[in-house]
Design an enzyme around this catalytic site. Structure first.
Site, short mmCIF file in Angstrom:
data_model
loop_
_atom_site.label_atom_id
_atom_site.label_comp_id
_atom_site.label_asym_id
_atom_site.label_seq_id
_atom_site.Cartn_x
_atom_site.Cartn_y
_atom_site.Cartn_z
N GLU A 167 4.26 -24.43 -22.32
CA GLU A 167 5.23 -23.56 -21.63
C GLU A 167 6.28 -24.46 -21.00
OE1 GLU A 167 3.35 -19.41 -19.86
OE2 GLU A 167 2.84 -21.28 -18.84
N SER A 177 0.70 -25.72 -12.81
CA SER A 177 0.30 -24.49 -13.51
C SER A 177 0.65 -23.25 -12.70
CB SER A 177 -1.19 -24.50 -13.80
OG SER A 177 -1.90 -25.12 -12.78
N ASN A 213 -0.44 -17.62 -17.19
CA ASN A 213 -1.33 -17.49 -16.02
C ASN A 213 -1.02 -16.23 -15.22
OD1 ASN A 213 -2.73 -19.72 -16.72
ND2 ASN A 213 -1.74 -21.10 -15.25
P1 NAD Z 1 -7.12 -33.92 -11.67
O1 NAD Z 1 -7.63 -33.77 -10.32
O2 NAD Z 1 -8.07 -34.03 -12.80
O3 NAD Z 1 -6.12 -35.19 -11.77
C1 NAD Z 1 -5.11 -35.43 -10.82
C2 NAD Z 1 -4.89 -36.94 -10.80
O4 NAD Z 1 -3.71 -37.21 -10.05
C3 NAD Z 1 -6.03 -37.71 -10.14
O5 NAD Z 1 -6.52 -38.69 -11.02
C4 NAD Z 1 -5.37 -38.36 -8.93
O6 NAD Z 1 -5.86 -39.64 -8.65
C5 NAD Z 1 -3.92 -38.44 -9.37
N1 NAD Z 1 -2.99 -38.51 -8.25
C6 NAD Z 1 -3.01 -37.78 -7.13
N2 NAD Z 1 -1.99 -38.15 -6.32
C7 NAD Z 1 -1.31 -39.12 -6.97
C8 NAD Z 1 -0.16 -39.90 -6.68
N3 NAD Z 1 0.50 -39.76 -5.54
N4 NAD Z 1 0.26 -40.81 -7.61
C9 NAD Z 1 -0.40 -40.96 -8.79
N5 NAD Z 1 -1.52 -40.24 -9.13
C10 NAD Z 1 -1.95 -39.34 -8.23
O7 NAD Z 1 -6.17 -32.65 -11.87
P2 NAD Z 1 -5.72 -31.97 -13.25
O8 NAD Z 1 -6.68 -30.89 -13.59
O9 NAD Z 1 -5.40 -33.02 -14.24
O10 NAD Z 1 -4.38 -31.23 -12.77
C11 NAD Z 1 -3.18 -31.94 -12.65
C12 NAD Z 1 -2.02 -30.95 -12.64
O11 NAD Z 1 -2.05 -30.22 -13.89
C13 NAD Z 1 -2.09 -29.88 -11.58
O12 NAD Z 1 -0.78 -29.56 -11.17
C14 NAD Z 1 -2.71 -28.69 -12.28
O13 NAD Z 1 -2.37 -27.46 -11.73
C15 NAD Z 1 -2.09 -28.83 -13.64
N6 NAD Z 1 -2.82 -28.18 -14.75
C16 NAD Z 1 -4.17 -28.25 -14.79
C17 NAD Z 1 -4.84 -27.66 -15.85
C18 NAD Z 1 -6.34 -27.74 -15.99
O14 NAD Z 1 -6.91 -26.93 -16.77
N7 NAD Z 1 -6.98 -28.65 -15.32
C19 NAD Z 1 -4.13 -27.00 -16.87
C20 NAD Z 1 -2.73 -26.99 -16.76
C21 NAD Z 1 -2.08 -27.58 -15.70
#
Ligand code: NAD
Ligand code: T1G
Length: 702
Positions: free
Chosen positions: A447, A414, A485
């Site tokens: 996006e 993001s 963002n």
């Molecule tokens: P989260 O913490 O809920 O989930 C991340 C997951 O990735 C975890 O389950 C973790 O175990 C897994 N993980 C970490 N390292 C790993 C690896 N090496 N191999 C496989 N799995 C692995 O985080 P999230 O909120 O889902 O965010 C994930 C991405 O999406 C980030 O880059 C974040 O910036 C982006 N994002 C988040 C949002 C939001 O609102 N949460 C919105 C848009 C984008």
């Protein structure tokens, strides 16, 4: 076969006249179509050979409504109402042969026919409210006469198309047929053979009689249908017009409907919603995409990380019928991720929004593993692990070794630099950002971040994948926070300042809610989790004194029961907390910020103008190719009310001059150079220009 005009033909076979429209892409009821339809029915009625008439279309759909590009321009006769009256008045039975989407004027002309048949996969509806208008060719007068005012007002205010099966049950259509035209011909022959009476819908009274006696049920249905639309003109007009269907004689109801339509169609709200309609379709078009670039076909998908976003993204693929595998670090995290998905589907089943069988089918398409070798056999990989550049680079390095040539490699980051992620592979051309919005299985916006390395094939494939997943793809450039963002950060900065200067979270949220957003910035922060932004600020060495202090106190928002507001016993209702004001006072004193009463107008300007200013910079830098793309991002990703058109459309209503003056004042007041008007905005102010003139999209909101 007689070619009545360029888009309408008439064929008479065995005493049945088939009138067919062929006006791609969606047989919109533009001037030529209306003119041809009127001439054709007059000819068929006058022809003694003709005993029955079928109205149909060629191409991908039955009439999908009036031609929206004609709105706001002088109407050329015949109007649609006149055409419909000619079909309704025919002494010979007329049957509409529906397939695809009979929407708006398309359903209205079908309701003017004596009978309607449809293919099983057809959908019918009156979505005009989504364009800030109401059905303007009799829909609010005829539909209540078929299904009753209560159901009609709910359907018209929702504007959602209904499947043929439901329309049959409702009596909107008379029969589901295998082939529309042949089915309609058979139906009209049966009408003739059995001498069935030609009942005009306009003459039906049975469904409106009860409401005429006692409108209580109608008023309750109307109230329920419009409760979310405070301040929005079209839903209220729909209610008024449907009420007329049982309080006024038909022709007076029609006249009143016309007046309401003419008032709405020239209004800012409808212009805004039409702008969004066309802009979301333009957003997927990449101006410098060479002709002939073909997107890769997506038959299999892999998602790395099964957390909040990874789970939602996997559901998108399963919902689109694409088998998807989630890769996690451990069986434990995998089980957690799959369980969260299962629960999300189960909630939809409980709500009746999804059948159990459909849930089972979709969930069966989602697999999970900790074995990375699945990467070798997929068409697309979407990475959604923690927001850490080092970790993402490591993962893309692994993907580079495992994925087959031509696999699209996408990151759901993001905020991070997609160029840097791409450069961690030997195939940077195959890397793009695909930024979903939370909850990913619900939010429509996607996006697509184009890095300086992304190939046209990769961009085309990402756009096609977005459409496959039912998203609205917008292609944007790579920069900090991309489009949405990046602009949001400007609003967050002002939110923090306003707290220090004396505003309260509820003051500011009230102003943003009044504008039409579903949620104010502080309540939204509490929903998303204040710790997300806190971690990013810590990584960047930036501060937000009040919010940082809240986070240091473990107040992350809804997930901890306290943030800017209090959430009692797990409720989602934000309760103001005097502790937050005390904290803001302390931080203001420490920062030497003088506190004062801040007017609603100032709060409004500081919530919206800095974002508009950032939008101008985004256009200057080419991060967005069209101003309308920015409007689509905010309408479908951040809750900007569609009847306000989006930041750039709205800026054109306010005028760049006023915005520049306000920004110069606030830059002076706060000492923040970031609030100084952008070059492009100053140019628009000086020239009286509009964001709407930038780019190619704004073709129908004139
Ligand atoms: P989260 O913490 O809920 O989930 C991340 C997951 O990735 C975890 O389950 C973790 O175990 C897994 N993980 C970490 N390292 C790993 C690896 N090496 N191999 C496989 N799995 C692995 O985080 P999230 O909120 O889902 O965010 C994930 C991405 O999406 C980030 O880059 C974040 O910036 C982006 N994002 C988040 C949002 C939001 O609102 N949460 C919105 C848009 C984008
Ligand atoms: N008028 C003009 N152009 C239209 C159009 C319309 N009604 N509908 C679609 N288009 C264009 C669209 O811009 C795009 O163009 C192309 O067709 C394909 O559309 C009197 C007043 C029918 C479900 O609200 O919901 O009737 O980008 O990409 O995904 O009461 O289009 O290719 O140049 O969306 O397959 C009411 C609007 C009008 C329906 C097909 N009708 N259309 O979806 O294709 S108001 C609507 C849709 C009215 C009366 C009132 C969808 C669709 P381009 P698309 P799609």
């Amino acid at each position: 076969m007689v070619q009545i005009n360029a888009v309408i033909d008439l064929t008479v076979t065995e005493a049945i006249a088939v009138i067919t429209a062929d006006s791609p892409p969606v047989n919109a009821l533009g001037h030529a179509v209306r003119e041809g339809l009127l001439a054709a029915v007059k000819q068929a009625v006058a022809d003694p050979q003709v005993k029955g008439i079928v109205l149909g279309c060629k191409g991908r759909t039955f009439f999908a409504g009036a031609d929206i590009t004609e709105f706001g321009k002088p109407l050329k006769a015949p109007g649609l109402t006149e055409v419909i009256e000619a079909y309704e008045a025919s002494p010979k039975p007329v049957v509409a042969a529906i397939f695809g989407t009979a929407l708006g004027g398309g359903l209205e002309i079908a309701l003017g026919c004596h009978f309607r048949v449809a293919s099983a996969d057809a959908r019918v509806g009156l979505p005009e409210v989504k364009l800030g208008i109401l059905p303007g060719a009799g829909g609010t007068q005829r539909l209540p006469r078929l299904i009753g005012p209560e159901r009609a007002v709910a359907a018209i205010v929702a504007g959602a198309p209904m499947p043929a099966k439901a329309a049959l049950a409702d009596g909107i259509i008379d029969e589901i047929v295998a082939e529309p035209i042949a089915g309609a011909v058979a139906f009209v022959k049966r009408v003739l053979a059995e001498g069935l009476p030609l009942v005009k819908v306009r003459d039906r009274e049975d469904k409106i009689a009860t409401a005429r006696e006692n409108p209580a049920a109608f008023e309750a249905a109307a109230k329920a249908a419009t409760k979310k639309f405070a301040g929005v003109e079209a839903p209220a007009a729909c209610v008024e017009s449907v009420r007329n269907s049982f309080t006024l004689p038909f022709d007076e109801g029609m006249e009143a409907e016309r007046k309401l339509f003419m008032k709405l169609v020239v209004g800012d709200q409808s212009r805004a919603q039409r702008h969004i309609f066309f802009s979301e379709r333009e957003a997927a078009k990449v101006p410098d995409m060479p002709a002939g670039v073909k997107p890769a076909v997506i038959k299999k998908a892999v998602v790395i990380g099964g957390g909040t976003m990874g789970g939602g993204i996997a559901m998108c693929f399963a919902n689109a019928g694409v088998p998807v595998t989630i890769v996690e670090t451990s069986e434990e995290f995998l089980a957690k991720g799959l369980e969260r998905i299962k629960k999300t589907y189960a909630v939809s089943v409980e709500r009746g929004a999804l059948a159990q069988a459909a849930m089972d089918k979709r969930f069966a398409l989602i697999a999970g593993t900790t074995d990375w070798n699945v990467i070798g056999d997929t068409d697309i990989v979407i990475e959604a692990v923690f927001e850490e550049l080092g970790l993402k680079k490591e993962i893309f390095g692994k993907l580079d070794k495992l994925a087959k040539p031509g696999t699209l490699l996408a990151s759901n980051t993001s905020t991070l630099d997609v160029d840097a992620i791409a450069q961690s592979t030997s195939r940077p051309g195959d890397v793009v950002g695909m930024h979903f919005f939370s909850p990913a299985n619900v939010m429509k916006l996607l996006e697509i971040v184009r890095s300086k390395h992304s190939s046209m094939e990769s961009i085309a494939t990402a756009v096609a994948a977005g459409k496959l997943l039912g998203k609205i793809p917008v292609v944007v450039g790579n920069c900090d926070g991309f489009v949405g963002n990046r602009m949001l950060a400007r609003r967050s900065t002002e939110c923090e300042r306003l707290l220090l200067e004396g505003a309260t979270p509820q003051d500011v949220d009230a102003v943003v809610l009044k504008f039409g957003f579903p949620m104010g910035p502080y309540a939204m922060g509490d929903l998303a989790g204040l710790d997300v932004g806190w971690r990013i600020r810590q990584a960047r060495g930036t501060v937000a004194p009040v919010t940082d202090a809240l986070c240091e106190a473990g107040r992350f928002g809804q997930k901890t029961g306290r943030g800017y507001y209090i959430y009692e016993n797990g409720s989602r209702v934000p309760v103001p907390d005097p502790e937050v004001l005390k904290l803001a006072e302390q931080k203001a004193e420490a920062a030497g910020v003088k506190r004062r009463n801040i007017s609603e107008q100032e709060i409004f300007e500081r919530m919206f103008y800095p974002m508009i200013n950032e939008a101008a910079r985004i256009l200057e830098e080419g991060i967005a190719v069209r101003a309308s793309d920015i409007d689509v991002v905010w309408a479908y990703g951040y809750g900007w009310p569609v009847w306000q058109g989006g930041p750039c459309f709205y800026a054109d209503l306010v005028g760049a001059k006023a915005i520049v003056a306000a920004l110069e004042h606030y830059a002076e007041l706060t000492g923040d150079a970031g609030l100084k008007p952008a070059k492009l905005l100053k140019e628009l102010a000086a020239s009286g220009g509009k964001f709407g003139d930038i780019g190619v999209a704004q073709k129908a909101a004139a």
